[in-house]
Design a protein around this motif. Sequence first.
Motif, PDB file in Angstrom:
ATOM      1  N   ILE A 192       0.647  -1.225  -0.026  1.00 45.66           N
ATOM      2  CA  ILE A 192       0.155   0.066  -0.036  1.00 45.66           C
ATOM      3  C   ILE A 192       0.817   1.226   0.109  1.00 45.66           C
ATOM      4  CG2 ILE A 192      -1.700   1.268   1.076  1.00 45.66           C
ATOM      5  CD1 ILE A 192      -2.950  -1.384   2.224  1.00 45.66           C
ATOM      6  N   ALA A 193       2.049   1.268   0.924  1.00 43.64           N
ATOM      7  CA  ALA A 193       2.854   2.433   0.833  1.00 43.64           C
ATOM      8  C   ALA A 193       3.584   2.640  -0.352  1.00 43.64           C
ATOM      9  CB  ALA A 193       3.813   2.300   2.072  1.00 43.64           C
ATOM     10  N   THR A 194       3.909   1.257  -0.957  1.00 41.68           N
ATOM     11  CA  THR A 194       4.883   1.503  -2.292  1.00 41.68           C
ATOM     12  C   THR A 194       3.816   1.933  -3.608  1.00 41.68           C
ATOM     13  OG1 THR A 194       5.987  -0.581  -1.935  1.00 41.68           O
ATOM     14  CG2 THR A 194       5.680   0.054  -4.090  1.00 41.68           C
ATOM     15  N   ALA A 195       2.290   1.739  -3.218  1.00 40.86           N
ATOM     16  CA  ALA A 195       1.502   2.098  -4.344  1.00 40.86           C
ATOM     17  C   ALA A 195       1.670   3.830  -4.291  1.00 40.86           C
ATOM     18  CB  ALA A 195       0.062   1.680  -4.086  1.00 40.86           C
ATOM     19  N   LYS A 196       1.421   4.423  -2.926  1.00 41.60           N
ATOM     20  CA  LYS A 196       1.516   5.782  -2.789  1.00 41.60           C
ATOM     21  C   LYS A 196       2.616   6.353  -3.293  1.00 41.60           C
ATOM     22  CE  LYS A 196      -1.981   6.247   0.941  1.00 41.60           C
ATOM     23  NZ  LYS A 196      -2.228   6.636   2.305  1.00 41.60           N
ATOM     24  N   ILE A 197       3.950   5.772  -2.889  1.00 46.68           N
ATOM     25  CA  ILE A 197       4.873   6.388  -3.516  1.00 46.68           C
ATOM     26  C   ILE A 197       5.199   6.341  -5.018  1.00 46.68           C
ATOM     27  CG2 ILE A 197       7.482   6.036  -3.657  1.00 46.68           C
ATOM     28  CD1 ILE A 197       6.810   7.129  -0.877  1.00 46.68           C
ATOM     29  N   GLU A 198       4.774   5.267  -5.588  1.00 49.77           N
ATOM     30  CA  GLU A 198       4.675   5.324  -7.160  1.00 49.77           C
ATOM     31  C   GLU A 198       3.464   6.267  -7.673  1.00 49.77           C
ATOM     32  OE1 GLU A 198       3.686   1.438  -8.303  1.00 49.77           O
ATOM     33  OE2 GLU A 198       5.670   0.352  -7.857  1.00 49.77           O
ATOM     34  N   GLU A 199       2.680   6.403  -7.039  1.00 51.54           N
ATOM     35  CA  GLU A 199       1.504   7.638  -7.556  1.00 51.54           C
ATOM     36  C   GLU A 199       2.536   8.968  -7.490  1.00 51.54           C
ATOM     37  OE1 GLU A 199      -2.080   7.746  -5.442  1.00 51.54           O
ATOM     38  OE2 GLU A 199      -2.381   5.424  -5.693  1.00 51.54           O
ATOM     39  N   LEU A 200       3.044   9.117  -6.424  1.00 50.03           N
ATOM     40  CA  LEU A 200       3.799  10.356  -5.993  1.00 50.03           C
ATOM     41  C   LEU A 200       4.622  10.629  -6.954  1.00 50.03           C
ATOM     42  CD1 LEU A 200       4.504  12.793  -4.275  1.00 50.03           C
ATOM     43  CD2 LEU A 200       5.632  11.266  -2.802  1.00 50.03           C
ATOM     44  N   ILE A 201       5.817   9.737  -7.579  1.00 46.99           N
ATOM     45  CA  ILE A 201       6.434   9.642  -8.461  1.00 46.99           C
ATOM     46  C   ILE A 201       5.902   9.970  -9.839  1.00 46.99           C
ATOM     47  CG2 ILE A 201       8.397   8.275  -9.818  1.00 46.99           C
ATOM     48  CD1 ILE A 201       8.587   6.546  -7.322  1.00 46.99           C
ATOM     49  N   ASP A 202       5.043   9.680 -10.258  1.00 46.21           N
ATOM     50  CA  ASP A 202       4.203  10.014 -11.326  1.00 46.21           C
ATOM     51  C   ASP A 202       3.531  11.296 -11.387  1.00 46.21           C
ATOM     52  OD1 ASP A 202       3.445   8.667 -13.967  1.00 46.21           O
ATOM     53  OD2 ASP A 202       1.367   9.154 -13.019  1.00 46.21           O
ATOM     54  N   GLU A 203       3.237  11.865 -10.150  1.00 47.12           N
ATOM     55  CA  GLU A 203       2.850  13.204 -10.081  1.00 47.12           C
ATOM     56  C   GLU A 203       3.836  14.056 -10.085  1.00 47.12           C
ATOM     57  OE1 GLU A 203       0.713  13.377  -6.446  1.00 47.12           O
ATOM     58  OE2 GLU A 203      -0.827  12.083  -7.255  1.00 47.12           O
ATOM     59  N   LEU A 204       5.260  13.723  -9.600  1.00 54.29           N
ATOM     60  CA  LEU A 204       6.316  14.709  -9.600  1.00 54.29           C
ATOM     61  C   LEU A 204       7.419  14.738 -10.847  1.00 54.29           C
ATOM     62  CD1 LEU A 204       7.834  13.863  -6.073  1.00 54.29           C
ATOM     63  CD2 LEU A 204       6.371  15.894  -6.678  1.00 54.29           C
ATOM     64  N   ARG A 205       6.908  13.844 -11.723  1.00 51.47           N
ATOM     65  CA  ARG A 205       7.840  13.997 -12.843  1.00 51.47           C
ATOM     66  C   ARG A 205       7.471  14.881 -13.876  1.00 51.47           C
ATOM     67  NH1 ARG A 205       5.483  11.561 -17.883  1.00 51.47           N
ATOM     68  NH2 ARG A 205       3.477  10.434 -17.355  1.00 51.47           N
ATOM     69  N   GLY A 206       6.687  15.632 -13.816  1.00 53.43           N
ATOM     70  CA  GLY A 206       6.613  16.774 -14.572  1.00 53.43           C
ATOM     71  C   GLY A 206       6.922  17.848 -14.403  1.00 53.43           C
ATOM     72  N   ASN A 207       7.825  17.722 -13.021  1.00 55.25           N
ATOM     73  CA  ASN A 207       8.587  19.135 -12.550  1.00 55.25           C
ATOM     74  C   ASN A 207      10.177  18.949 -12.372  1.00 55.25           C
ATOM     75  OD1 ASN A 207       6.313  20.836 -11.727  1.00 55.25           O
ATOM     76  ND2 ASN A 207       5.710  19.308 -10.610  1.00 55.25           N
ATOM     77  N   TYR A 208      10.451  17.430 -12.233  1.00 55.99           N
ATOM     78  CA  TYR A 208      11.973  17.188 -11.920  1.00 55.99           C
ATOM     79  C   TYR A 208      12.289  15.963 -13.152  1.00 55.99           C
ATOM     80  CZ  TYR A 208      10.095  19.003  -7.680  1.00 55.99           C
ATOM     81  OH  TYR A 208       9.691  19.605  -6.649  1.00 55.99           O
ATOM     82  N   ALA A 209      13.490  16.003 -13.054  1.00 52.64           N
ATOM     83  CA  ALA A 209      14.278  14.625 -13.763  1.00 52.64           C
ATOM     84  C   ALA A 209      14.349  13.658 -12.730  1.00 52.64           C
ATOM     85  CB  ALA A 209      15.615  14.958 -14.434  1.00 52.64           C
ATOM     86  N   ILE A 210      13.773  12.609 -12.744  1.00 52.43           N
ATOM     87  CA  ILE A 210      13.748  11.619 -11.564  1.00 52.43           C
ATOM     88  C   ILE A 210      14.367  10.349 -12.071  1.00 52.43           C
ATOM     89  CG2 ILE A 210      12.206   9.969 -10.099  1.00 52.43           C
ATOM     90  CD1 ILE A 210      10.107  12.176 -10.183  1.00 52.43           C
TER      91      ILE A 210
END
Length: 262
Positions: A192-210
């Motif tokens: 469950i925590a992993t899914a939240k982090i993955e959602e977060l990575i997806d949201e952040l990618r438009g602003n950063y190189a990840i």
Amino acid sequence: MTVVHPNLEVTDAKIRARDVSVFYGAKKAIDEVSIDIPSKYVTAFIGPSGCGKSTFLRALNRMNDTIPSARVEGTIELDGEDIYTSGMDVVQLRARVGMVFQKPNPFPKTIYENIAYGPRIHGLAEGKAELDAIVERSLKRAGLWNEVKDRLTDSGTALSGGQQQRLCIARAIAVDPEVILMDEPCSALDPIATAKIEELIDELRGNYAIVIVTHSMQQAARVSQRTAFFHLGNMVEYGRTSDIFTNPLEERTKDYITGRYG
């Protein structure tokens, strides 16, 4: 020799690495890796344990400097500037190229102070109101604000593992980085925590190189748009994630993805 997929175009490279080798004493951990890492995408590094992917990741913000026996050869440029020149301010570099580690590592301070620490030492806030705004914005971007807004004076170490990892991501983005490096950020977390982090990575990618190092090929397929496969200190293949997983050009990549070794 790295195979780069012919339809891979990186016109907006945030980081350019050329012929990068990393040594620990006499041992060569990374062998002449060259890669262009684009802005506003997630790039995944995959490969078996001990293949050098985390070592190469740490070279991108000079974290290997903290290991006395480590030596880096070749060039790594951030926006065209060589990060290994003697004049490079390493503290400033690590603000621009943030890092999230495998195990959540909040400071033994309050939730508020975990986020405020970086902006304060980098002089990004001119007063308490501005600092409050940075803390709130960072926690919101990390999807944590609603869970902690009434307990900002609690210790960051009192949060659950998944919340601690999102706190560490909030701490990294509080200093306005341009690149976020993630070294297996979900390996210590439940699904469950992993899914939240993955959602977060997806949201952040438009602003950063990840850039994310992951042992999970499913995770790489879910969160990344570019994938590099590492094996025995070499970068074997680099391309769009969809191509790497459906049409790998190298036999070693194919064997790893189909589970023949790793």
